[in-house]
Motif scaffolding. Structure first.
Motif, short mmCIF file in Angstrom:
data_model
loop_
_atom_site.label_atom_id
_atom_site.label_comp_id
_atom_site.label_asym_id
_atom_site.label_seq_id
_atom_site.Cartn_x
_atom_site.Cartn_y
_atom_site.Cartn_z
N GLY A 192 0.82 -1.20 0.00
CA GLY A 192 0.00 0.00 0.00
C GLY A 192 0.85 1.25 0.00
N LEU A 193 0.24 2.35 -0.42
CA LEU A 193 0.92 3.63 -0.40
C LEU A 193 0.30 4.50 0.69
N ASN A 194 1.13 5.13 1.49
CA ASN A 194 0.67 6.02 2.56
C ASN A 194 0.47 7.42 1.97
N THR A 195 -0.55 7.54 1.11
CA THR A 195 -0.87 8.81 0.45
C THR A 195 -2.39 9.00 0.50
N LEU A 196 -2.85 10.06 -0.15
CA LEU A 196 -4.28 10.31 -0.26
C LEU A 196 -4.96 9.10 -0.90
N LEU A 197 -6.06 8.66 -0.35
CA LEU A 197 -6.86 7.51 -0.77
C LEU A 197 -6.19 6.16 -0.50
N SER A 198 -5.01 6.15 0.06
CA SER A 198 -4.32 4.92 0.49
C SER A 198 -4.49 3.75 -0.49
N PRO A 199 -4.05 3.88 -1.75
CA PRO A 199 -4.20 2.76 -2.68
C PRO A 199 -3.43 1.54 -2.17
N THR A 200 -4.10 0.37 -2.26
CA THR A 200 -3.53 -0.86 -1.74
C THR A 200 -3.78 -1.99 -2.73
N PHE A 201 -2.75 -2.79 -2.99
CA PHE A 201 -2.86 -3.97 -3.85
C PHE A 201 -2.59 -5.20 -3.00
N SER A 202 -3.53 -6.15 -3.02
CA SER A 202 -3.40 -7.39 -2.25
C SER A 202 -3.40 -8.59 -3.18
N ILE A 203 -2.60 -9.57 -2.83
CA ILE A 203 -2.59 -10.83 -3.56
C ILE A 203 -2.66 -11.95 -2.52
N SER A 204 -3.60 -12.87 -2.71
CA SER A 204 -3.80 -13.99 -1.79
C SER A 204 -3.74 -15.29 -2.57
N LYS A 205 -3.24 -16.33 -1.94
CA LYS A 205 -3.17 -17.66 -2.53
C LYS A 205 -3.87 -18.63 -1.61
N ASP A 206 -4.97 -19.24 -2.10
CA ASP A 206 -5.68 -20.25 -1.35
C ASP A 206 -4.77 -21.47 -1.22
N VAL A 207 -4.56 -21.93 0.01
CA VAL A 207 -3.67 -23.07 0.23
C VAL A 207 -4.42 -24.29 0.75
N SER A 208 -5.77 -24.27 0.68
CA SER A 208 -6.50 -25.39 1.25
C SER A 208 -7.38 -26.13 0.26
N HIS A 209 -8.07 -25.45 -0.66
CA HIS A 209 -9.03 -26.14 -1.54
C HIS A 209 -8.76 -25.88 -3.01
N ASP A 210 -9.08 -24.68 -3.44
CA ASP A 210 -9.04 -24.34 -4.86
C ASP A 210 -7.65 -24.03 -5.36
N HIS A 211 -6.77 -23.63 -4.48
CA HIS A 211 -5.42 -23.21 -4.84
C HIS A 211 -5.45 -22.08 -5.86
N GLN A 212 -6.48 -21.23 -5.75
CA GLN A 212 -6.63 -20.10 -6.65
C GLN A 212 -5.92 -18.88 -6.08
N TRP A 213 -5.65 -17.94 -6.96
CA TRP A 213 -5.09 -16.65 -6.59
C TRP A 213 -6.23 -15.65 -6.55
N TYR A 214 -6.14 -14.69 -5.64
CA TYR A 214 -7.14 -13.63 -5.53
C TYR A 214 -6.40 -12.30 -5.49
#
Length: 186
Positions: A143-165
């Motif tokens: 994330g950026l500590n600026t106006l509107l605090s833009p944040t990019f998240s990436i998650s990896k399911d490690v239990s069922h689907d093994h999908q990325w989010y």
């Protein structure tokens, strides 16, 4: 169940090891004072990773976080105040999800980095609602500590689907007092 635990063990251990290695320099920098935060969100609908889990409902989402030296533990839940479907006359207000998160967060000037592990305990409120299994993931957030605090998240399911989010988010907190703020998020 044993194969599920076996398959999850390596990614979880790697994620926790990475968090600890990143955190070692921070341990000497921060004050020895834990902090806690309690929040409640009241929303008109709950959508989890693109799936509509409530309809024509008010949802209440309490959260408590305890943090110390960059590490934090979070417990979050979702209370659905209306049935997803009115076909079940016995259905009333129900806790539909409870999550546990363990992570490390570090501010590096303009950039904020966060990494951790999440467990999502799901429960279908009635037979007409989507049946979602409990799931686990590891995540990284920048994330950026600026106006509107833009944040990019990436998650990896490690239990069922093994999908990325992937999620791109903006938000801004309006501070009313030292302890009360309003944080609209999109």
């Amino acid at each position: 169940m044993r194969s599920l635990i076996k398959g999850v063990r390596l990614p979880v251990v790697l994620a926790l090891f990475s968090i600890i290695v990143i955190a070692i320099p921070a341990l000497a920098e921060e004050k020895d004072r834990p902090r806690a935060e309690l929040s409640v969100a009241v929303l008109s609908q709950y959508i989890w990773r693109g799936q509509e889990l409530t309809r024509n409902s008010i949802v209440v989402q309490p959260s408590i976080t305890v943090a110390y030296k960059g590490f934090y533990v979070n417990l979050w839940s979702n209370l659905d105040t209306e049935p997803y479907s009115r076909s079940d006359a016995n259905y009333s207000t129900t806790w539909t999800e409870t999550d546990f998160k363990l992570a490390y967060s570090k501010n590096l000037g303009l950039v904020k980095v966060e990494a951790g592990y999440g467990y999502y305990g799901m429960s279908a409120p009635n037979p007409d609602a989507p049946d979602l299994p409990d799931t686990q993931d590891i995540f990284l957030e920048l994330g950026l500590n600026t106006l509107l605090s833009p944040t990019f998240s990436i998650s990896k399911d490690v239990s069922h689907d093994h999908q990325w989010y992937l999620l791109l988010e903006i938000s801004h907190a309006f501070q009313f007092t030292r302890t009360v703020s309003l944080n609209p998020t999109t």
